[in-house]
Design a protein around this motif. Structure first.
Motif, PDB file in Angstrom:
ATOM      1  N   ARG A   1       0.840  -1.201   0.000  1.00 45.56           N
ATOM      2  CA  ARG A   1       0.000   0.000   0.000  1.00 45.56           C
ATOM      3  C   ARG A   1       0.879   1.256   0.000  1.00 45.56           C
ATOM      4  O   ARG A   1       0.625   2.222  -0.723  1.00 45.56           O
ATOM      5  CB  ARG A   1      -0.929  -0.004   1.212  1.00 45.56           C
ATOM      6  N   GLY A   2       1.929   1.223   0.832  1.00 42.64           N
ATOM      7  CA  GLY A   2       2.823   2.381   0.882  1.00 42.64           C
ATOM      8  C   GLY A   2       3.539   2.604  -0.432  1.00 42.64           C
ATOM      9  O   GLY A   2       3.676   3.752  -0.905  1.00 42.64           O
ATOM     10  N   ALA A   3       4.008   1.519  -1.052  1.00 41.69           N
ATOM     11  CA  ALA A   3       4.718   1.646  -2.327  1.00 41.69           C
ATOM     12  C   ALA A   3       3.793   2.155  -3.423  1.00 41.69           C
ATOM     13  O   ALA A   3       4.186   2.987  -4.255  1.00 41.69           O
ATOM     14  CB  ALA A   3       5.319   0.299  -2.721  1.00 41.69           C
ATOM     15  N   ALA A   4       2.548   1.669  -3.429  1.00 37.48           N
ATOM     16  CA  ALA A   4       1.585   2.108  -4.443  1.00 37.48           C
ATOM     17  C   ALA A   4       1.245   3.586  -4.275  1.00 37.48           C
ATOM     18  O   ALA A   4       1.136   4.334  -5.265  1.00 37.48           O
ATOM     19  CB  ALA A   4       0.324   1.253  -4.371  1.00 37.48           C
ATOM     20  N   MET A   5       1.077   4.030  -3.027  1.00 44.70           N
ATOM     21  CA  MET A   5       0.776   5.448  -2.797  1.00 44.70           C
ATOM     22  C   MET A   5       1.956   6.333  -3.186  1.00 44.70           C
ATOM     23  O   MET A   5       1.771   7.415  -3.767  1.00 44.70           O
ATOM     24  CB  MET A   5       0.392   5.666  -1.330  1.00 44.70           C
ATOM     25  N   ALA A   6       3.172   5.887  -2.889  1.00 46.90           N
ATOM     26  CA  ALA A   6       4.352   6.664  -3.265  1.00 46.90           C
ATOM     27  C   ALA A   6       4.459   6.788  -4.779  1.00 46.90           C
ATOM     28  O   ALA A   6       4.743   7.870  -5.313  1.00 46.90           O
ATOM     29  CB  ALA A   6       5.612   6.005  -2.698  1.00 46.90           C
ATOM     30  N   LEU A   7       4.213   5.685  -5.490  1.00 43.52           N
ATOM     31  CA  LEU A   7       4.266   5.721  -6.951  1.00 43.52           C
ATOM     32  C   LEU A   7       3.193   6.649  -7.507  1.00 43.52           C
ATOM     33  O   LEU A   7       3.467   7.458  -8.402  1.00 43.52           O
ATOM     34  CB  LEU A   7       4.087   4.300  -7.504  1.00 43.52           C
ATOM     35  N   GLY A   8       1.978   6.557  -6.962  1.00 45.50           N
ATOM     36  CA  GLY A   8       0.907   7.432  -7.428  1.00 45.50           C
ATOM     37  C   GLY A   8       1.207   8.898  -7.188  1.00 45.50           C
ATOM     38  O   GLY A   8       1.000   9.743  -8.075  1.00 45.50           O
TER      39      GLY A   8
END
Length: 369
Positions: free
Chosen positions: A306-313
């Motif tokens: 979840r953290g990685a996806a939010m950072a990418l977004g």
């Protein structure tokens, strides 16, 4: 009366010496690779500045060793200037420039090349030391050697790019510049992948989350394609044209996208088409990343993913805004370099998503990458 527990307190658990040594070695290699990645990021930024200041052709020879020493007196400066005066860029664009103006572009290119040499040393010397000290695991050795090979290839590609602007052109080939930039980013992604795989063990993503790995790989591929297209934009100075948004030349789809013959040339040599495809690829990438991030946030309970996806977004949205601002402002140096640096950060975030989905490398004999 409660029965006394026979469980061993966590503090009393001993870690085998071999495991402690493995953890130390992996930490050393991981932080070394982080440092190399930061240097590559700096190299991309300095390379962008070299392109934007039209400095890349100021040094007309490739001298891997002797080229480390800049001109030390006026006679040597004059010799370098005379060599530059022989190429088309000077004769057709910069004719009559002063020595001080030449020194300005020379120092940019010299700094670019020195940083490349420094990265080579910063990679090779620690690698040799870690290898001799027995700190490199067998599975990791060929992977780090591949990194060394890619670095050498990047140096050769850099000269191949510069050579394209020394005879018949007044600047470097946009094809070669795009390859040079993309290869730098591939090396960054590869080394960052290795470094992140060496993190201490953490909770592995569940199988349901791993099903999204193909989509995450597609996002990473899109990021690299967009970086390549950005290289074409830089090589053609396409960002200095059609400086409006969201319309381009007053239209959503401008006329003249396929004006050149044969048609395939438009995608690499037509300034309008090259900028338009960079815009469209940005929209596709942003949409793909937001769909992926939304899917993760609504379906996954795995905190690292979840953290990685939010950072990418977040990074891809910031990159979109920076791209628009850079275009509207007609590519000022500060915004353009920030835009280029953020592209590398987006790439790193896309790699991190895949690392979280893959999980860390297991220790001991099970380590296979």
């Amino acid at each position: 009366m409660p029965i006394p527990s026979t469980a061993v307190p966590p503090a009393a658990v001993t870690v085998p010496p071999a495991d402690r040594a493995l953890a130390r070695n992996r930490a050393l290699i991981r932080w070394w690779l982080y440092g190399i990645c930061l240097l590559i990021l700096a190299m991309v930024v300095v390379g962008g500045a070299t392109r934007l200041t039209e400095s890349g052709l100021s040094i007309t020879e490739w001298k891997p060793i002797h080229g480390m020493i800049p001109p030390l007196n006026e006679a040597e400066w004059q010799e370098e200037f005379d060599k530059y005066r022989q190429i088309p860029q000077y004769q057709l664009i910069n004719k009559g420039m002063s020595m001080d103006e030449f020194k300005f572009i020379f120092w940019w290119e010299w700094a670019h090349r020195q940083l490349g040499r420094f990265i080579g040393i910063a990679y090779f010397v620690p690698l040799a030391l870690f290898w001799l000290q027995g700190r490199v695991e067998p599975w990791l050795k060929p992977r780090l050697v591949l990194g060394l090979f890619l670095g050498g290839l990047q140096g050769a590609v850099g000269w191949w790019m510069v050579a394209s602007g020394l005879v018949e052109r007044t600047d470097v080939s946009q094809y070669r510049l795009a390859v040079h930039l993309t290869l730098a980013c591939v090396i960054f992604a590869y080394l960052f992948w290795l470094a992140r795989r060496l993190v201490p063990a953490r909770r592995t993503a569940p199988d349901a989350d791993r099903a999204s790995t193909p989509f995450a790989k597609a996002v990473l591929a899109l990021v690299l394609v967009q970086i390549f297209l950005g290289g074409l934009v830089a090589g053609l100075n396409a960002g200095l044209t059609f400086n409006t948004w969201p319309l381009m030349d007053g239209q959503i789809v401008p006329a003249g996208l396929l004006a050149m013959e044969p048609a395939w040339k438009n995608f690499f040599e037509n300034v309008m088409t090259v900028q338009f495809q960079h815009r469209v690829a940005a929209y596709v990438l942003v949409a793909a990343v937001l769909v992926f991030a939304w899917s993760v946030l609504t379906r996954s309970a795995h905190a690292p993913l979840r953290g990685a996806a939010m950072a990418l977004g977040g990074l891809v949205l910031a990159q979109l805004v920076l791209g628009i601002l850079t275009l509207l402002a007609q590519v000022p140096l500060d915004l353009a370099l920030l835009h280029q640096a953020t592209a590398v950060l987006v790439l790193g975030a896309a790699v991190e998503v895949l690392v979280v989905l893959k999980g860390p490398v297991p220790g001991g004999a099970a380590a296979a990458g």
